[in-house]
Design a protein around this motif. Sequence first.
Motif, PDB file in Angstrom:
ATOM      1  N   PRO B 178     102.110  -0.335 -49.800  1.00  0.00           N
ATOM      2  CA  PRO B 178     101.313  -0.530 -48.592  1.00  0.00           C
ATOM      3  C   PRO B 178     101.470   0.639 -47.614  1.00  0.00           C
ATOM      4  O   PRO B 178     100.495   1.094 -47.019  1.00  0.00           O
ATOM      5  CB  PRO B 178     101.855  -1.821 -47.990  1.00  0.00           C
ATOM      6  N   ILE B 181      99.642   3.885 -49.233  1.00  0.00           N
ATOM      7  CA  ILE B 181      98.174   3.805 -49.171  1.00  0.00           C
ATOM      8  C   ILE B 181      97.691   3.969 -47.737  1.00  0.00           C
ATOM      9  O   ILE B 181      96.780   4.755 -47.446  1.00  0.00           O
ATOM     10  CB  ILE B 181      97.677   2.468 -49.757  1.00  0.00           C
ATOM     11  N   THR B 182      98.335   3.228 -46.816  1.00  0.00           N
ATOM     12  CA  THR B 182      97.907   3.284 -45.416  1.00  0.00           C
ATOM     13  C   THR B 182      98.146   4.676 -44.826  1.00  0.00           C
ATOM     14  O   THR B 182      97.296   5.192 -44.102  1.00  0.00           O
ATOM     15  CB  THR B 182      98.664   2.232 -44.595  1.00  0.00           C
ATOM     16  N   HIS B 185      95.580   7.159 -46.033  1.00  0.00           N
ATOM     17  CA  HIS B 185      94.330   6.923 -45.320  1.00  0.00           C
ATOM     18  C   HIS B 185      94.399   7.502 -43.900  1.00  0.00           C
ATOM     19  O   HIS B 185      93.484   8.194 -43.447  1.00  0.00           O
ATOM     20  CB  HIS B 185      94.051   5.418 -45.285  1.00  0.00           C
ATOM     21  N   ASP B 202      95.205   1.722 -39.022  1.00  0.00           N
ATOM     22  CA  ASP B 202      96.260   2.199 -39.925  1.00  0.00           C
ATOM     23  C   ASP B 202      97.621   2.136 -39.248  1.00  0.00           C
ATOM     24  O   ASP B 202      98.605   1.693 -39.835  1.00  0.00           O
ATOM     25  CB  ASP B 202      95.985   3.648 -40.342  1.00  0.00           C
ATOM     26  N   ILE B 205      98.895  -1.384 -39.099  1.00  0.00           N
ATOM     27  CA  ILE B 205      99.460  -1.849 -40.373  1.00  0.00           C
ATOM     28  C   ILE B 205     100.851  -1.259 -40.569  1.00  0.00           C
ATOM     29  O   ILE B 205     101.795  -1.961 -40.942  1.00  0.00           O
ATOM     30  CB  ILE B 205      98.546  -1.456 -41.559  1.00  0.00           C
TER      31      ILE B 205
END
Lengths: 219, 228
Positions: B178, B181-182, B185, B202, B205
């Motif tokens: 997680p 990926i975040t 991005h 983002d 998260i």
Amino acid sequence: MWWKFLLGIYMIFIILGAFLYAPTAKGLGETTRILFFHVPCAWIATLAFLVSAAYSIRYLRSQNMLMDLKATSAAQIGLVFTILATVTGSIWANEIWHSYWNWDPRESSIFILLLIYAAYFALRSAIEEKQQKARLASVYSIIAFVTVPFLIFVVPRLVESLHPDPLINTQGKIEMDSKMATVFFGSFVGFTALFFWMLYLKIQTVRLSQVKIKVNSGD
Amino acid sequence: MVKRTFMLVYNSLIVFQKDVQLEFRTRFSINAIILFAITTLTAISFSVGPAKLDITILSALLWIILFFSAMTGLSHIFVREEEQQTADTLRLVTSPLAVFLGKWLFNVVLLFALEIIIVPLFFILMNTSGGNSNLLLMVLFLGSLGLSTVSTIIAAIISQASARGALFAVLAFPISLPIIITSIHGTRLALEGNSVSTGFSDLQILISFFIVILTVSILTFEFIWKSN
């Protein structure tokens, strides 16, 4: 054990309902019918993980090896359903998107779940001592479990997905044909019962084999 | 209550100080992690050559380098205690929470130290500008906080298992995905020059993941650390 026969009859009705009773969704044609098996499999994959984490917490609190056995059994069944969900999803993707695998956010999440299960069993096999194995695997199971909501709900929302989400769409409303919804939720209930029955069988098998070892060794 | 909190912070800092001193004696972790990161970066830079890479690929490469560097250097903190058989003494002298916080702080500092060297080098070698550097710094800061927390707790688990090196990446990868990926991005948004408010989701998260994983680590560390 009368309810296992009831479950068998119930599942037959679900399968018949999925193929004969439920209508197909617009644009998806006959491939809609995988919905009644694929989505419950993915649900069981997640549920098994929750059950495993719950028993892991109970193990850490009680140090009772039975709880560890339940946690492992749930994870083993969960692994099977994760593979089933991945494979059914992949077959469906090939039919609709003309490619078995293209890292759609949903595909990624289920693959990561698969990785977590694999890591859990890799960790278990790397520790000799039983209590220590149970303790460390329980902790890993709990840590992995808290990341699952992030993987399933947060990350797929970041990237555009082609995955059809009839159940929870952006407004959070359920939009589904009523006949379809009947079979769909019926299938959820059936699969959940199936999971707990399998879990019960698995635990009983291991416990009986332990009794057998004790009898054979003359304790 | 206040006294206990103070003692906890004090003890954590002592554990941290002990690890820093040990580190300066051998310079094992810092050498391993920085040399590994530089080797990877050079390998990528060489193989790419003069070609200018797309921003999406660049942000992915940056986080792959950071992740695998963390995987080489950050497990040493617990593995050393088991290898040199000093873990039992540490169990006797202080509370599990103080041990965890001290070692966590060490890993956070180590990863930040790595980034201070590797991130500017990455942009020089890859021949790109930082885009929106505020957003980039925030993503890097929060992403590495999460990454070092995951690494610390997984290092504590694998230090008690066999085949440690291989297990560390296997166990840490799904948990830190997680974050990766975040962060990729978020880094992409920053390199494209977007404002902080664009990358806000983002950052949210990353913050929430960091808080969740730190809380769970603190709650479960006691069970990892106690010996049978």
